[in-house]
Design a protein around this motif. Structure first.
Motif, short mmCIF file in Angstrom:
data_model
loop_
_atom_site.label_atom_id
_atom_site.label_comp_id
_atom_site.label_asym_id
_atom_site.label_seq_id
_atom_site.Cartn_x
_atom_site.Cartn_y
_atom_site.Cartn_z
N UNK A 138 -4.47 -4.56 -1.22
CA UNK A 138 -3.62 -3.37 -1.18
C UNK A 138 -4.44 -2.20 -0.65
N UNK A 139 -3.76 -1.18 -0.14
CA UNK A 139 -4.48 -0.08 0.52
C UNK A 139 -3.74 1.23 0.31
N UNK A 140 -4.47 2.32 0.61
CA UNK A 140 -3.87 3.65 0.59
C UNK A 140 -4.44 4.47 1.74
N UNK A 141 -3.56 5.24 2.36
CA UNK A 141 -3.97 6.16 3.42
C UNK A 141 -3.50 7.55 3.03
N UNK A 142 -4.34 8.55 3.26
CA UNK A 142 -3.99 9.91 2.89
C UNK A 142 -3.64 10.77 4.09
N UNK A 143 -2.68 11.67 3.88
CA UNK A 143 -2.39 12.73 4.84
C UNK A 143 -3.39 13.86 4.57
N UNK A 144 -4.37 14.00 5.46
CA UNK A 144 -5.49 14.91 5.20
C UNK A 144 -5.63 15.89 6.37
N UNK A 145 -5.08 17.09 6.19
CA UNK A 145 -5.21 18.13 7.21
C UNK A 145 -6.44 18.99 6.89
N UNK A 146 -7.61 18.45 7.15
CA UNK A 146 -8.87 19.12 6.82
C UNK A 146 -9.69 19.32 8.09
N UNK A 147 -10.21 20.52 8.26
CA UNK A 147 -10.87 20.88 9.51
C UNK A 147 -12.29 20.32 9.62
N UNK A 148 -13.07 20.42 8.54
CA UNK A 148 -14.48 20.07 8.58
C UNK A 148 -14.67 18.55 8.51
N UNK A 149 -15.45 17.98 9.45
CA UNK A 149 -15.63 16.53 9.50
C UNK A 149 -16.27 15.98 8.23
N UNK A 150 -17.26 16.70 7.70
CA UNK A 150 -17.96 16.20 6.51
C UNK A 150 -17.02 16.19 5.31
N UNK A 164 0.82 -1.20 0.00
CA UNK A 164 0.00 0.00 0.00
C UNK A 164 0.85 1.25 0.00
N UNK A 165 0.17 2.39 0.11
CA UNK A 165 0.81 3.70 0.00
C UNK A 165 0.28 4.64 1.07
N UNK A 166 1.17 5.48 1.57
CA UNK A 166 0.77 6.66 2.34
C UNK A 166 0.91 7.82 1.38
N UNK A 167 -0.15 8.58 1.18
CA UNK A 167 -0.16 9.64 0.17
C UNK A 167 0.10 10.98 0.84
N UNK A 168 1.23 11.56 0.49
CA UNK A 168 1.66 12.84 1.04
C UNK A 168 0.74 13.94 0.52
N UNK A 169 0.36 14.86 1.41
CA UNK A 169 -0.47 16.01 1.05
C UNK A 169 -1.68 15.55 0.23
N UNK A 170 -2.40 14.57 0.75
CA UNK A 170 -3.53 14.00 0.00
C UNK A 170 -4.68 14.97 -0.17
N UNK A 171 -4.68 16.05 0.58
CA UNK A 171 -5.71 17.08 0.42
C UNK A 171 -5.23 18.21 -0.50
N UNK A 172 -4.07 18.00 -1.14
CA UNK A 172 -3.52 18.98 -2.06
C UNK A 172 -3.81 18.59 -3.49
N UNK A 173 -2.81 18.58 -4.33
CA UNK A 173 -2.87 18.19 -5.74
C UNK A 173 -3.78 19.08 -6.57
N UNK A 174 -5.12 18.94 -6.43
CA UNK A 174 -6.05 19.73 -7.24
C UNK A 174 -6.04 21.19 -6.78
N UNK A 175 -6.05 22.10 -7.74
CA UNK A 175 -6.09 23.53 -7.44
C UNK A 175 -7.26 24.16 -8.19
N UNK A 176 -7.94 25.14 -7.59
CA UNK A 176 -9.00 25.85 -8.33
C UNK A 176 -8.42 26.52 -9.57
#
Length: 531
Positions: free
Chosen positions: A270-282, A210-222
């Protein structure tokens, strides 16, 4: 109607090995050096697999070991499908996978999809090709603002300090949310997704689990790259608010995770986990929907102070955020980006006592556990001298913020003086304090009162006791500064006392305590398991 593929995926996830696994984060540079150059490497990890098996972990997470100029200690990747000679080679990696599996441990590796190294062949080609080129379209190049284009395209700041834009010789600017040497990729370009899929299959075919995905809340930009709100907080240790900070948690990121999941689903277990620094639970829950990531780090427990109400709030938020989508919660107290929790909880003997208590709280929780190398030894952060600091945060902040080196000091294995068996060379890449002689693996292994013995015993009980069954908690009434919860499916009770005095123990037989428990009372700064 739900598709049969979705139902089959859900059934497989419910029975998967990773659902209640204990992962151990290996910060490769700092774990064990077999090459005598003072830098940890893959062969060093392989030489210590017996220790990790003895500790009782189920899987490893290896930080980046790919080809890199090491501007950010490997998170600036120049070639994601090769091993940097500093750490070994592909043959060494293959042996590590084989041996880890023989020790009944899975191996997961870091993935860095938000950016590359500025020395990556793509970025070098982009610099040569110039504005408007196919090569530049793989990254986020923009013209500047102002009458002559001499101002950055927007007000975004780098997580490491300073502006998130750097100007190149022809006048355009490129985006880097981290160091200047880490240009952000343009995920609107299909070539970028295709290359990541190739990288995923390269390592999956070599046997990674599996993978740990760095900055998983990043990548896409407006698309229009709007300015950050002036109220937005920036830094590597915060939970991001999408409404204020457009740099992260853009809705487009979920299509990227669906692509990653499709590749993973081609392989078994196989699995993946993301590094997700996101405030809102939803918004956090979206990352672990059935067709996206299997797991996501929720850092509320890291952010919580040693206070029963704060810890309980972090636990309740973390469980609630994944309950609706059927994913397990993921717990961690430390990693390579944050101050070690012994130090966060007060340092010295007090910090160690509280860290022991929080270890039992964390390991009593339903879901997935991530341990950071050295926490099982009770390692604190190290106050390093200025000359030793290497984290890019130090220079980019104008030498104001000391960065993350203090939590990355190498592991002390044996002996009475640095480098404590970490390397056969004279020095380690970060200096190790002499006072760590009492924290070595060797000194703790046979001491029943040591932090290492507590972790070993807790992990063994967690793995073998029926008291840890079920995914839900039941909270008991407790005195101020305390809490107690029960695992509904198995009956284990965990109680924590963060108040200033002893409190009555809940009913039950004591299985394990983080410190001495005498009579019917739980002392301050102590946790206990009962059944």
């Amino acid at each position: 109607m739900r598709r049969s593929a979705d139902i089959q995926r859900e059934i497989a996830d419910q029975a998967a090995w990773w659902r209640d696994a204990v992962f151990y984060q290996v910060y490769v540079r700092s774990f064990a050096d077999a090459g005598s150059d003072g830098v940890g490497d893959l062969e060093g990890i392989r030489s210590r697999l017996g220790y990790l098996e003895l500790l009782g972990v189920d899987a490893l997470w290896l930080t980046p070991f790919y080809r890199s100029p090491m501007a950010d200690h490997g998170y600036d990747v120049a070639d994601p499908r090769d091993v940097d000679p500093l750490f070994g080679d592909l043959a060494t990696f293959d042996r590590l996978i084989e041996d880890a599996h023989a020790h009944n441990m899975r191996v997961t590796v870091d993935l860095v999809p938000n950016h590359t190294s500025s020395e990556h062949e793509w970025f070098q080609a982009a610099l040569r090709a110039g504005p408007g080129s196919h090569e530049r379209a793989r990254y986020l190049f923009r013209d500047g603002t102002g009458y002559d284009g001499s101002q950055p395209p927007n007000n975004w700041t780098s997580i490491f300090g300073g502006p998130a834009w750097t100007r190149v010789a022809d006048g355009q600017w490129y985006l880097h949310l981290f160091a200047t040497e880490q240009p952000d990729l343009n995920w609107d370009n299909p070539e970028v997704a295709g290359d990541l899929a190739r990288t995923l299959r390269f390592w999956l075919d070599r046997g990674v689990d599996g993978f740990r995905i760095d900055v998983a809340h990043g990548m896409a930009k407006p698309y229009d790259l709007p300015n950050m709100d002036s109220r937005a907080t920036h830094g590597s240790g915060v939970l991001h608010d999408n409404q204020l900070d457009p740099r992260f948690d853009d809705d487009g990121v979920h299509e990227i995770h669906r692509m990653i999941r499709k590749v993973l689903d081609e392989y078994q277990d196989r699995m993946a986990i993301g590094e997700v620094w996101v405030q809102d639970d939803e918004r956090f829950a979206r990352y672990v929907r059935q067709d996206e990531l299997h797991l996501a780090f929720n850092f509320r427990l890291v952010d919580a102070e040693f206070d029963a109400d704060a810890v309980r709030g972090a636990i309740e938020h973390s469980l609630a955020s994944v309950a609706a989508v059927g994913a397990p919660a993921t717990w961690t107290l430390s990693n390579h980006d944050v101050v070690r929790h012994v130090t966060r909880y007060g340092g010295g003997s007090l910090g160690a006592k509280r860290a022991r208590a929080m270890a039992l709280v964390e390991l009593a929780l339903p879901g997935v556990i991530y341990l950071y190398n050295g926490e099982e030894l009770g390692l604190p952060n190290v106050e390093l001298p200025d000359w030793a600091l290497q984290d890019p945060v130090w220079e980019r902040s104008g030498r104001i913020e000391r960065g993350r080196d203090g939590c990355r000091v190498p592991i002390p294995w044996e002996g009475f003086a640095p480098p404590f068996g970490f390397t056969s060379g004279h020095d380690s890449w970060l200096p190790m304090p002499h006072e760590w002689s009492g924290l070595t693996v060797e000194s703790q292994l046979e001491d029943p009162a040591s932090m290492l013995s507590l972790y070993r015993q807790a992990l063994e009980i967690r793995k073998t006791s029926t008291g840890f069954a079920g995914d839900e908690l039941e909270w008991y009434g407790a005195p101020p500064g305390c809490f107690a919860f029960r695992r509904k499916g198995g009956g284990l009770i965990c109680a924590l006392n963060t108040s200033g005095g002893p409190v009555p123990l809940p009913p039950g037989e004591v299985l394990l305590s983080s410190g001495p428990v005498e009579g019917e009372h739980l002392p301050p700064d102590t946790a206990v398991w009962l059944l």
